[in-house]
Design a protein around this motif. Structure first.
Motif, short mmCIF file in Angstrom:
data_model
loop_
_atom_site.label_atom_id
_atom_site.label_comp_id
_atom_site.label_asym_id
_atom_site.label_seq_id
_atom_site.Cartn_x
_atom_site.Cartn_y
_atom_site.Cartn_z
N GLU A 128 21.90 101.43 100.85
CA GLU A 128 21.63 101.03 102.14
C GLU A 128 20.43 101.87 102.76
O GLU A 128 20.49 103.18 102.32
CB GLU A 128 22.67 101.19 103.03
CG GLU A 128 22.71 100.87 104.36
CD GLU A 128 23.79 100.97 105.32
OE1 GLU A 128 23.74 101.00 106.57
OE2 GLU A 128 25.05 101.14 104.83
N LEU A 138 18.02 106.58 107.29
CA LEU A 138 19.23 106.73 106.57
C LEU A 138 19.03 106.14 105.27
O LEU A 138 18.63 105.06 105.06
CB LEU A 138 20.53 106.06 107.29
CG LEU A 138 21.60 105.67 106.58
CD1 LEU A 138 22.48 106.97 106.38
CD2 LEU A 138 22.55 104.51 107.22
N THR A 140 21.44 105.54 101.67
CA THR A 140 22.98 105.78 100.54
C THR A 140 22.62 105.07 99.48
O THR A 140 22.02 104.24 99.14
CB THR A 140 23.90 104.97 101.47
OG1 THR A 140 23.97 103.68 101.10
CG2 THR A 140 24.27 105.15 103.02
N THR A 149 32.97 106.15 97.38
CA THR A 149 32.17 106.73 98.40
C THR A 149 30.73 106.50 97.83
O THR A 149 30.44 106.27 96.52
CB THR A 149 32.30 108.13 98.62
OG1 THR A 149 31.97 108.93 97.50
CG2 THR A 149 33.66 108.51 99.17
N ALA A 152 25.25 109.63 101.46
CA ALA A 152 24.49 109.22 102.40
C ALA A 152 23.48 110.46 102.86
O ALA A 152 23.88 111.80 102.83
CB ALA A 152 25.12 108.85 103.68
N TRP A 154 20.75 111.22 106.02
CA TRP A 154 20.25 110.83 107.29
C TRP A 154 19.31 111.78 108.02
O TRP A 154 19.37 113.14 107.75
CB TRP A 154 21.10 110.36 108.40
CG TRP A 154 22.40 111.16 108.69
CD1 TRP A 154 22.23 112.11 109.80
CD2 TRP A 154 23.48 111.32 108.45
NE1 TRP A 154 23.26 112.68 109.90
CE2 TRP A 154 23.94 112.36 109.05
CE3 TRP A 154 24.16 110.55 107.34
CZ2 TRP A 154 25.48 112.70 108.68
CZ3 TRP A 154 25.43 110.78 107.18
CH2 TRP A 154 26.27 111.89 107.92
N LEU A 167 29.89 108.68 102.31
CA LEU A 167 30.45 107.72 103.28
C LEU A 167 31.33 106.62 102.46
O LEU A 167 31.00 106.60 101.35
CB LEU A 167 29.42 107.15 104.11
CG LEU A 167 28.41 107.78 105.07
CD1 LEU A 167 27.38 107.01 105.87
CD2 LEU A 167 29.37 108.38 106.10
N ASP A 169 32.43 103.48 100.44
CA ASP A 169 31.55 102.25 99.94
C ASP A 169 31.84 101.03 100.09
O ASP A 169 31.20 100.22 99.60
CB ASP A 169 31.48 102.82 98.40
CG ASP A 169 32.97 102.41 97.71
OD1 ASP A 169 33.90 101.99 98.50
OD2 ASP A 169 33.17 102.44 96.34
N GLY A 173 27.10 101.96 106.29
CA GLY A 173 26.82 103.20 107.01
C GLY A 173 26.42 103.17 108.52
O GLY A 173 26.43 104.15 108.96
N THR A 174 25.40 102.30 108.56
CA THR A 174 24.69 102.20 109.92
C THR A 174 25.54 102.05 110.89
O THR A 174 25.57 102.73 111.91
CB THR A 174 23.65 101.06 109.90
OG1 THR A 174 22.59 101.41 108.88
CG2 THR A 174 23.08 100.80 111.21
N LEU A 177 27.18 105.65 111.91
CA LEU A 177 26.29 106.75 112.07
C LEU A 177 26.66 107.35 113.74
O LEU A 177 26.62 108.45 113.84
CB LEU A 177 24.95 106.38 112.24
CG LEU A 177 24.32 106.28 110.60
CD1 LEU A 177 22.86 105.84 110.85
CD2 LEU A 177 24.65 107.76 110.05
N ARG A 180 29.30 109.68 113.53
CA ARG A 180 28.95 110.81 112.54
C ARG A 180 27.91 111.77 113.09
O ARG A 180 27.76 112.97 112.60
CB ARG A 180 28.47 110.37 111.14
CG ARG A 180 29.85 109.59 110.35
CD ARG A 180 30.71 110.42 110.12
NE ARG A 180 31.94 110.05 109.31
CZ ARG A 180 32.05 110.01 107.93
NH1 ARG A 180 31.23 110.92 107.48
NH2 ARG A 180 32.96 109.50 107.19
#
Length: 388
Positions: A128, A138, A140, A149, A152, A154, A167, A169, A173-174, A177, A180
């Motif tokens: 990603e 970001l 991944t 997982t 990642a 960022w 993160l 799988d 991920g976006t 965020l 996180r």
């Protein structure tokens, strides 16, 4: 195995968009589409013969929206192997997959999201990338096939330039965020702003597939939010009749453009068993229950109601932390013209073009050849021709 796409160059700076909106879909390698880039305007219709990929394009948009809402990969793609492009060969580890992406424009500028999904031998996110103004925010990557997982990284832009962490799988991920990233540095705040804009733009989507067979019978009052298939149309009209009288009156006006006879009002009748049914008032004549209307008239009314309302009236993933006035809702309507005659389709598209002008509503749909030809003559409507 496909990899997530790289970010675009900065290019000429564009004025900021007031509300997050998806302005481009990219089907880099997805089902029958390869290297396909589709700009999306306020009203965008996909046209083409059967098998040209209209539903595929709209399905990709909905899939991204669901991932943005936090839905797991397996629920969004129940048959991932069917989305692997024909002829795609597995790598030396037997992996095959597909790639999709989008651009979400908004206050921070255009943000690109590119996603690579491994479909075989097991479904998981392979990579990603989130970028803004050519800056990677970001990334991944699937590093260890034995773990559920992705690795990642960022932007931090503090004492540590980049933060690294695993993160899941099976989640975008976006969308994770905002949970996180603390926002303690300028870099983190940049990441947060881009991620939040992307998530809001993706989640502000309502797929609407009116099913006349479900819309004819009276229904019991409930939450009053329109379902995707619009089977509870009478219930929602009961709500708008009392809670949104101005919008309801406007619907009555619009109904006259797409329903037979001199429609003067959209009325709601409460039945002895507690159920409600909607009716069309036709001047001095008797009111007509919606159950007696044709399929085209029912679909027309449901789509018109969707265009005239907002997130609070639709059964969609509400973004509680973002006021409705700060969102731009996108109506996703596959086969928008199904069952409708040319007059009804033209009225719907004219309504969509008028409403979209204030920046609170957009329409992305698909239509047949005849409707596409008529749509090209409506100002504010863009038609994208697809080929098989």
């Amino acid at each position: 195995m496909p990899a997530a796409g790289a970010g675009a160059g900065t290019g000429a700076e564009r004025p900021a968009v007031a509300r997050p909106v998806v302005t481009e879909l990219r089907l880099s390698a997805y089902a029958g589409r390869r290297r396909a880039i589709h700009p999306l305007g306020p009203v965008t219709l996909f046209a083409g013969p059967s098998g040209s990929g209209k539903s595929t394009v709209l399905g990709a948009y909905e899939a991204l929206a669901r991932l943005g809402a936090g839905d797991p990969l397996g629920e969004v793609f129940p048959d991932p192997a069917a989305l692997v492009p024909d002829g795609a060969r597995p790598d030396n580890q037997g992996r095959r997959g597909f790639r999709i992406g989008c651009t979400v424009d908004g206050p921070v500028g255009p943000v690109r999201l590119d996603l690579a999904v491994q479909a075989e031998p097991e479904l998981r996110i392979a990579g990603e990338r989130l970028t803004c103004h050519g800056r990677t925010l970001l990334t991944t990557a699937l590093r260890d096939p034995g773990r559920a997982t992705v690795q990642a990284a960022w932007l931090t832009a503090g004492a540590t330039p980049v933060t690294r962490a695993p993160l899941p799988d099976d989640l975008l991920g976006t969308a994770l965020l905002p949970l996180r990233v603390a926002g303690a540095t300028a870099g983190q705040r940049e990441v947060l702003a881009a991620a939040e804009q992307t998530v809001v733009g993706l989640r502000s989507l309502f797929p609407c597939t009116p099913d006349p067979a479900r819309m004819r019978a009276p229904v019991l009052p409930g939450e009053g939010r329109l379902l995707r298939h619009c089977g509870n149309l009478a219930e929602v009209l009961h709500r708008t009749h009392t809670a949104c009288p101005r919008r309801h009156q406007r619907l009555a006006t619009v109904a006259g453009a797409g329903c037979a006879g001199p429609v003067t009002a959209v009325a709601v009748q409460e039945l002895p068993d507690g159920a409600v049914q909607a009716l069309l008032a036709r001047g001095a004549g008797p009111a007509t229950p919606l159950g007696r209307l044709g399929d085209g008239e029912l679909r027309y009314l449901a789509l018109a109601l969707t265009l005239l309302t907002g997130p609070g009236v639709l059964a969609m993933d509400r973004i509680a932390e973002v006021p409705d006035a700060m969102q731009c809702l996108t109506l996703l309507a596959d086969d928008l013209d199904r069952g409708c005659d040319a007059r009804q389709t033209a009225a719907l598209l004219g309504l969509a073009a008028t409403i979209s002008a204030d920046g609170h509503m957009r329409l992305v749909g698909s239509v047949g050849a005849a409707a596409a030809a008529d749509a090209r003559r409506i100002p504010g409507v863009a038609v994208v021709d697809l080929t098989p």
